[in-house]
Motif scaffolding. Structure first.
Motif, short mmCIF file in Angstrom:
data_model
loop_
_atom_site.label_atom_id
_atom_site.label_comp_id
_atom_site.label_asym_id
_atom_site.label_seq_id
_atom_site.Cartn_x
_atom_site.Cartn_y
_atom_site.Cartn_z
N ALA A 1 0.97 -1.25 -0.44
CA ALA A 1 -0.05 0.41 0.29
C ALA A 1 0.77 0.82 -0.53
O ALA A 1 0.71 1.62 -0.75
CB ALA A 1 -0.50 -0.53 1.47
N VAL A 2 1.70 1.31 0.65
CA VAL A 2 2.66 2.46 0.56
C VAL A 2 3.40 2.71 -1.18
O VAL A 2 3.70 3.80 -1.14
CB VAL A 2 3.86 2.60 1.84
CG1 VAL A 2 5.13 2.99 1.72
CG2 VAL A 2 3.56 2.26 2.92
N SER A 3 3.76 1.24 -1.18
CA SER A 3 4.34 1.47 -2.05
C SER A 3 3.25 2.29 -3.39
O SER A 3 3.74 3.08 -4.30
CB SER A 3 5.20 -0.34 -2.86
OG SER A 3 5.71 0.12 -4.38
N ASP A 4 2.28 1.27 -3.74
CA ASP A 4 0.96 2.08 -4.12
C ASP A 4 1.01 3.56 -4.54
O ASP A 4 1.24 4.35 -5.49
CB ASP A 4 0.21 1.35 -3.92
CG ASP A 4 -0.23 0.04 -4.67
OD1 ASP A 4 0.64 -0.14 -5.70
OD2 ASP A 4 -1.01 -0.55 -3.61
N VAL A 5 1.43 3.68 -3.14
CA VAL A 5 0.88 5.63 -3.05
C VAL A 5 1.64 5.96 -3.10
O VAL A 5 1.83 7.62 -4.18
CB VAL A 5 0.42 5.72 -1.48
CG1 VAL A 5 0.36 7.30 -1.21
CG2 VAL A 5 -1.37 4.96 -1.62
N LEU A 6 2.96 5.97 -2.86
CA LEU A 6 4.44 6.54 -4.04
C LEU A 6 4.41 6.80 -4.92
O LEU A 6 4.57 7.55 -5.59
CB LEU A 6 5.09 6.22 -2.59
CG LEU A 6 5.78 6.09 -1.65
CD1 LEU A 6 7.51 4.85 -0.75
CD2 LEU A 6 5.68 6.97 -0.95
N THR A 7 3.88 5.30 -5.36
CA THR A 7 4.36 5.57 -7.10
C THR A 7 3.11 6.41 -7.72
O THR A 7 3.46 7.24 -8.37
CB THR A 7 3.81 3.77 -7.29
OG1 THR A 7 4.82 2.85 -7.18
CG2 THR A 7 3.65 4.21 -9.00
N SER A 8 2.03 6.04 -6.93
CA SER A 8 0.71 7.08 -7.55
C SER A 8 1.38 8.48 -7.66
O SER A 8 1.43 9.25 -8.40
CB SER A 8 -0.21 6.93 -7.19
OG SER A 8 -1.44 7.74 -6.91
N GLY A 9 1.61 9.24 -6.06
CA GLY A 9 1.95 10.61 -5.70
C GLY A 9 3.36 11.15 -7.10
O GLY A 9 3.29 11.87 -7.36
N LEU A 10 4.26 10.02 -7.14
CA LEU A 10 5.72 10.67 -7.62
C LEU A 10 4.62 10.63 -9.61
O LEU A 10 5.31 11.07 -9.81
CB LEU A 10 6.62 9.46 -7.95
CG LEU A 10 7.22 9.65 -6.47
CD1 LEU A 10 8.19 8.31 -6.15
CD2 LEU A 10 8.28 10.71 -6.36
N ALA A 11 4.41 9.86 -9.71
CA ALA A 11 3.53 9.87 -10.86
C ALA A 11 3.36 11.34 -11.52
O ALA A 11 2.70 12.33 -12.46
CB ALA A 11 2.68 8.79 -10.94
N ILE A 12 2.05 11.89 -10.36
CA ILE A 12 1.46 13.26 -10.17
C ILE A 12 3.39 14.94 -10.56
O ILE A 12 2.12 15.43 -11.20
CB ILE A 12 0.97 13.07 -9.51
CG1 ILE A 12 -0.11 12.74 -9.43
CG2 ILE A 12 0.45 14.97 -9.19
CD1 ILE A 12 -1.41 12.50 -8.21
N VAL A 13 3.73 14.37 -9.40
CA VAL A 13 4.91 14.84 -9.89
C VAL A 13 5.35 15.07 -10.83
O VAL A 13 6.01 15.80 -11.62
CB VAL A 13 5.97 14.50 -8.55
CG1 VAL A 13 6.84 14.96 -9.03
CG2 VAL A 13 5.25 14.50 -7.01
N GLY A 14 5.62 13.28 -11.76
CA GLY A 14 6.48 13.41 -12.82
C GLY A 14 8.09 13.16 -12.88
O GLY A 14 8.41 12.37 -13.75
N ALA A 15 7.64 11.57 -11.53
CA ALA A 15 8.80 11.25 -11.13
C ALA A 15 8.95 9.93 -11.22
O ALA A 15 7.82 9.19 -11.36
CB ALA A 15 9.85 11.87 -9.79
N GLU A 16 9.89 8.89 -10.68
CA GLU A 16 9.51 7.58 -11.30
C GLU A 16 10.51 6.67 -9.45
O GLU A 16 10.20 6.95 -8.36
CB GLU A 16 11.75 6.98 -11.66
CG GLU A 16 11.29 7.32 -13.21
CD GLU A 16 9.75 6.95 -14.19
OE1 GLU A 16 9.28 5.42 -12.83
OE2 GLU A 16 9.99 7.17 -14.83
#
Length: 585
Positions: free
Chosen positions: A564-579
């Protein structure tokens, strides 16, 4: 699920169930009822001001109404404790089972957790960068590019239909200067000694390959044509070359626009689009013939002491009326803005966002006034101004780029520190505040470097699954398996991490509503901090580690939390535009 909105709705239902009304028997206005995080986490998980804002209308004191609401809230099976603080704030502590159920929600949604329909019906045009096509992108464009792109990503994630747009300023005097500069490089490519670049022309080496391309394509033919004809050909070729360079620079920053709109199209066919737009304003009574009074202080470039065609912008919120036609009969730059805004409106956008540099502060009122006049106030217009970025290296200013001739290129910065560091750090301060970008600090591997700290949390999540494979021989479980035993997660640190994850939908909706993408970067840092803190607790106490060799069921439950932590980090970083990296090198 936005748990704050969910509990706001529950409180509204409770007020209705209690039959609470105004002293005159009218339904209560619930618009000011809010559910927030308490100021002190020791007071609970949620706090509401319902008693404070409703008591006067009900005709009782806030404390008494708070006690009444608390008694009703205590009946909710998701609530473990309710208390009334101060003059009537109601603090709510939620049951462990509620948080464990939220974890199951996150695992079911994956990286779509937090995706919202709050923006449904909003068709938004976000225009950003829009640099003159006279050279490569410089670092001054960087912040606006990141803010605009991340904002567009955020608005789309929150449910809006979003178009990312770049307005190509390919008309006007600067394009003539560009053509002359490229023509000089063309002559140089043919073997002519051009000497020093004359003042007023673009001196950067980036025009050298453009000159060579012109020489390869035209040979000496351009020298034999009339100057205006030759420069027209050079202009077209050079703009195409510059826009190709700009697109490459933006792609290196992971910025991709949906639409590149050429200003020259507004001037095509004897400026048909501009004439039509001004005609529409005239029919609405927004255009007149008149004189502008002498401006106080510095005179704007387009001010002329003569009768001229003016936009009556002061009647729709501007400071002064705006000229539309120059003394030579040519249209002003603002006249092109009129046609461009009309074009956006005709494309069906009901919200327009302009992301501009701090030096464009004077454009805010005129654009807002223009939107009111052109669309009859049917379109909401927002201008975000990005303050300057100061580039430093160990606290010292960074020198200019030789290739550009006058500035530090965006590509120079991307090549040195990488796009993720740039994108995250450009969002790690609100766009309206100045930002210091230190090359040494953004490449430092420490907690003091926010982008490293967040991406390290992502890498740690992936490392947990590798440890599980190594120590338990267990392949990555599917999401159904990860959700089966969330009831085993009862440690305060685990529940605190779930609470932080559960804030994400609200952060998304609030950031999108406020058009503040920096909130996502702040949230990601806080989430990473919570994750690292819990990881460190496991370092000190083996019972709290994610991987328990002799307790596979508990391990799988904890893997659900990691996922779940990984999912939210991935989601938020995608909005930021980072990997969201799987490992850090």
């Amino acid at each position: 699920m936005n748990l704050f909105a969910e509990f706001s709705a529950r409180i509204v239902d409770m007020v209705q169930a209690l039959g609470l009304k105004t002293a005159s028997g009218e339904p209560l206005d619930m618009a000011r009822v809010a559910v927030e995080l308490p100021r002190d986490v020791n007071h609970g998980d949620l706090a509401t001001n319902a008693a404070m804002v409703l008591s006067k209308a009900v005709g009782t004191n806030p404390r008494q109404l708070g006690e009444q609401l608390a008694a009703e809230l205590a009946k909710d099976p998701d609530v473990s404790e309710v208390s009334v603080a101060g003059p009537g704030f109601v603090n709510i502590r939620l049951a462990d089972g509620f948080w464990q159920a939220r974890l199951r929600d996150i695992l079911a949604a994956g990286t779509d957790y937090g995706r919202s329909k709050a923006g449904a019906g909003r068709k938004i045009n976000v225009e950003y960068v829009s640099a003159n096509p006279t050279g490569p992108m410089h670092v001054g464009h960087c912040r606006g590019a990141v803010v605009g792109d991340a904002l567009a990503n955020l608005l789309a994630f929150a449910g809006s239909e979003v178009t990312k747009e770049y307005y190509i300023n390919d008309a006007g005097a600067q394009i003539g200067v560009l053509a002359q500069s490229a023509f000089l490089r063309y002559r140089e490519a043919l073997g002519e000694d051009i000497g020093d670049i004359p003042a007023g022309l673009y001196p950067g080496d980036y025009l050298v390959p453009v000159g060579q391309t012109l020489a390869d394509r035209f040979g000496r033919a351009l020298l034999e044509k009339p100057e205006n004809e030759a420069l027209a050909l050079v202009s077209d070729e050079t703009i195409d070359a510059m826009m190709g360079m700009i697109r490459e620079d933006l792609a290196a920053l992971n910025v991709h626009h949906d639409v590149f709109f050429s200003e020259r199209t507004l001037h095509a066919d004897h400026a048909k689009a501009i004439r039509s737009a001004i005609s529409d304003l005239t029919l609405k009574g927004h255009v007149y013939k008149g004189k502008l009074p002498p401006p106080k202080g510095q005179k704007p470039e387009d001010w002329e002491d003569r009768e001229q065609t003016l936009f009556r912008s002061t009647e729709v919120g501007d400071d002064i009326d705006r000229p539309l036609v120059k003394s030579d009969g040519a249209y002003t730059y603002f006249a092109a803005d009129v046609a461009y805004l009309k074009d956006k409106y005709a494309r069906g956008f009901n919200e327009l966002v302009y992301v501009l540099g701090a030096d464009h502060g004077g454009y805010v009122k005129r654009l807002e006034a223009l939107a009111r006049a052109v669309t009859d106030s049917q379109v909401e217009l927002t201008v975000l101004l990005c303050q300057l970025v100061r580039l430093l290296r160990n606290g010292e200013p960074v020198k200019m780029s030789k290739r550009a001739g006058e500035f530090i290129t965006l590509r120079d910065v991307v090549d040195e520190v990488g796009r993720d560091a740039i994108r995250f750090m450009m969002l790690y301060r609100k766009n309206g505040e100045p930002l210091d970008f230190d090359f040494a600090k953004v490449t430092e591997q420490s907690k003091d470097n926010p982008v490293f700290y967040v991406q390290y949390a992502s890498a740690r999540c992936y490392s947990v699954f590798r440890q599980t494979k190594e120590h338990l021989g267990l392949d990555r479980p599917d999401r159904a398996a990860l959700s089966e035993n969330t009831h085993l997660l009862t440690d305060p640190g685990e529940l605190a991490l779930i609470r932080k994850l559960a804030e994400y939908p609200r952060v998304i909706e609030a950031a999108a509503q406020a058009m503040e993408p920096h909130r996502i970067a702040f949230y990601l840092y806080d989430l990473a901090s919570s994750f690292h803190a819990h990881w460190n607790r496991g370092t000190d106490n083996p019972d709290l580690r994610f991987v328990r060799v002799n307790e596979s069921t508990l391990t799988v439950a904890r893997l659900g939390l990691v996922q779940a932590v990984s999912d939210v980090l991935t989601s938020g970083l995608a909005i930021v535009g980072a990997e969201a990296p799987e490992e850090m090198r």
